[in-house]
Design an enzyme around this catalytic site. Structure first.
Site: not given
Length: 604
Positions: A121, A235, A237, A251, A254, A315, A381, A416
């Site tokens: 990830f 954030q 995304h 979404l 990822e 991200r 996000h 994050r």
């Protein structure tokens, strides 16, 4: 007071996503009586939408992983603005929490020798995300929900919203809520309240959040006098759906990039090689050949000895890169980029590894991702900022108030990492529940709730039915969402932010003129009207904090200050209530102790 439905508990948990459920389980296990209240149905929470996996250094897929590497990745991902102790606890305790979840019945994907399988990830140096296909959050909620309903000293209140926290002097003494179906008011006495209400995504128009995420916990805590921290870090995304418009923002996990998916612009270029920050340059491939070798090794199940593809950067970096490509005229037809897994993996592998993504694009966009690239772009996000908590106990700055999960700030710093939200809710949900139980046990007697305070709140909540104004609550919310996306989005300037503050005041005036027809039963217009106050409060907090941080770091980009500033790397921006004024101050960031500095530098 007698006209209100009233209940008493040791602990009230507000929010029934992963953090709330884990807190409630722990508090009940410690012997506390627990009320668990959720805005929607039990089990309908953003945890369900977490697709890729839960980050924990189990080292099942790559023995080089450890809590030290996870700690370093988390701190570097957060651009070193994280509360170091929270990051350390997350890295150290996440493996135990994942194994505990498995013991409770969670069924993770497996390695060939029967251990929990882990995938790559963004921002994680080694494969670290324990997963269940791309439906990990659903499996986690199912497991936690089963465990919750087995608790004998726990009552659940579904489709209820907390309007205010109640206080006895300077201490929390419960909450005032309403049932969304009947409109009936609830007085919930509690020695301690754990907020686990999630984020603020609905302050923006393009977002991955469900309707419940209107910043309730942030606003409730602020209203009760608690500090908020890092509110400037929202954030975005990098990979939300951009087409069709009806599903824009939903979404795209990822995990697609973790399984080898690549990002391309309208010219067919893998553009991420141009956007590798100096901080990460030694960890990421700078040629397609090297990146492709990494993917080939991972697919073959070999330990990758070359550097990772730049599509797996954090991200914030990927979101800014896509935005830049669009700004310079190389975007996809609907203002994003192309995410291509079709040319990288076989159709059978894609359907097996990414079943939800295959179904999502097939049903919502009529796109077969085994044959075509996905069109993706940044979407609001996650909220890194939140209620300021003690790193060990999750106690807020108001006695009797605790927070866990997305509503709590400090852990993720300026950005994050994917997968850390699920380990966050397990680790700190448990800690919040245990700490609240210990706090409640030490408090003797019933929490006191003042009748005049409750009557005043009830009267305030029905004012929208009695006004003469004609303003529409949905129109005000839509205007706020448009404004926040335009002026407090990925790239921010001081002029835009000050303009946003002025607009927020205008919208606050419009909200005060909203008139709701009908009565309290089954009235979504009334619910939206009450949500407006929370949305406006958190929007102001984000905007004021963004003005204060005069640098670019992680998810916060100031166009006049494109670089990170060492001075701001040493402070948190704190938002707190002073009378009727929202004050913003800088306070020193807790310093990383000497024994962890070699870990952070990759020397231990």
């Amino acid at each position: 007071m007698d006209r209100f439905e009233t209940h008493s508990y040791d602990i009230l948990v507000v929010g029934a996503g992963g953090a709330g459920l884990r807190a409630a389980i722990e508090a009940a296990t410690q012997g506390a009586s627990v009320g668990l209240l959720c805005k929607s149905l039990l089990g309908k929470a953003h945890t369900v939408m977490a697709e890729g996996g839960v980050a924990a250094a189990l080292a099942n897929t790559d023995a080089r992983d450890s809590w030290q590497v996870h700690f370093r990745d988390t701190m570097r991902g957060g651009k070193l603005l994280n509360n170091w102790r929270m990051a350390q606890l997350l890295a150290q305790e996440a493996p135990a929490r994942v194994n505990e979840l498995e013991a409770w019945g969670a069924l993770f994907d497996r390695t060939s020798d029967g251990r929990i399988l882990q995938r790559n990830f963004g921002g994680h140096q080694y494969p670290r995300l324990a997963h269940v296909g791309d439906r990990t959050g659903l499996e986690m909620i199912r497991t936690l929900q089963d465990k919750t309903v087995q608790q004998r000293s726990l009552d659940v209140y579904m489709e209820c919203t907390v309007a205010r926290l109640l206080k006895d002097g300077d201490r929390i003494s419960g909450a005032f809520a309403y049932r969304r179906d009947t409109g009936r008011f609830l007085v919930l006495r509690a020695k301690a309240v754990v907020l686990a209400t999630g984020g603020i995504g609905r302050t923006y128009k393009i977002n991955s959040n469900s309707w419940e995420y209107t910043g309730d916990g942030h606003a409730l805590a602020y209203g009760a006098g608690a500090d908020l921290i890092d509110m400037e870090f929202v954030q975005f995304h990098p990979t939300g759906m951009v087409w069709p418009l009806s599903v824009r923002g939903i979404l795209v996990t990822e995990g697609v990039r973790g399984e080898g998916g690549v990002l391309k612009n309208s010219k067919g270029e893998r553009f991420m090689f141009r956007y590798i920050p100096e901080m990460f340059r030694k960890d990421f491939a700078d040629t397609e050949e090297e990146a492709n070798r990494w993917v080939a090794d991972v697919i073959a199940g070999r330990k990758a000895e070359v550097r990772r593809p730049p599509e797996l950067l954090t991200r914030d970096v990927v979101a800014r890169a896509i935005t830049q490509e669009v700004r310079e005229g190389r975007g996809s037809p609907h203002g994003g980029a192309f995410l291509d897994i079709a040319s990288r993996r076989t159709p059978e592998e894609i359907r097996k590894k990414l079943p939800s993504m295959f179904q999502q694009f097939h049903e919502l966009a009529d796109v077969d991702i085994t044959q075509q690239a996905m069109e993706v772009g940044p979407t609001t996000h996650y909220m890194m900022g939140g209620i300021r908590v003690h790193p060990e106990t999750q106690a807020a700055t108001v006695p009797g108030l605790f927070a866990a999960g997305e509503v709590a700030g400090g852990l993720h710093g300026a950005n994050r990492l994917g997968g850390n939200s699920l380990s966050d809710l397990l680790v700190f949900g448990r800690r919040a529940g245990a700490s609240a139980a210990a706090y409640a046990k030490a408090r003797t007697g019933e929490p006191q709730v003042r009748t005049d305070q409750v009557e005043a709140i009830a009267a305030e909540l029905v004012v929208p039915f009695e006004r003469a104004g004609e303003e529409n609550p949905y129109a005000v919310q839509e205007a706020l969402q448009e404004m926040m996306g335009t002026y407090v989005g990925i790239a921010r300037s001081e002029d835009d932010l000050k303009h946003a503050l002025a607009e927020i005041e205008k919208l606050r005036a419009r909200a005060a003129r909203v008139r709701v027809p009908g009565h309290r039963q089954y009235n979504p217009g009334w619910h939206t009207t009450l949500d407006l106050d929370n949305l406006l409060t958190v929007s102001e907090a984000v905007t004021r904090a963004a003005i204060e941080r005069r640098e670019s770091r992680g998810a916060h980009t100031r166009v006049e200050y494109p670089e990170s500033d060492k001075r701001f790397g040493a402070v948190n921006v704190i938002v707190r209530r002073q009378g009727e004024t929202m004050a913003v101050v800088q306070e020193p960031l807790p310093q990383v102790p000497d024994e962890l500095k070699p870990v952070l530098a990759g020397e231990a």
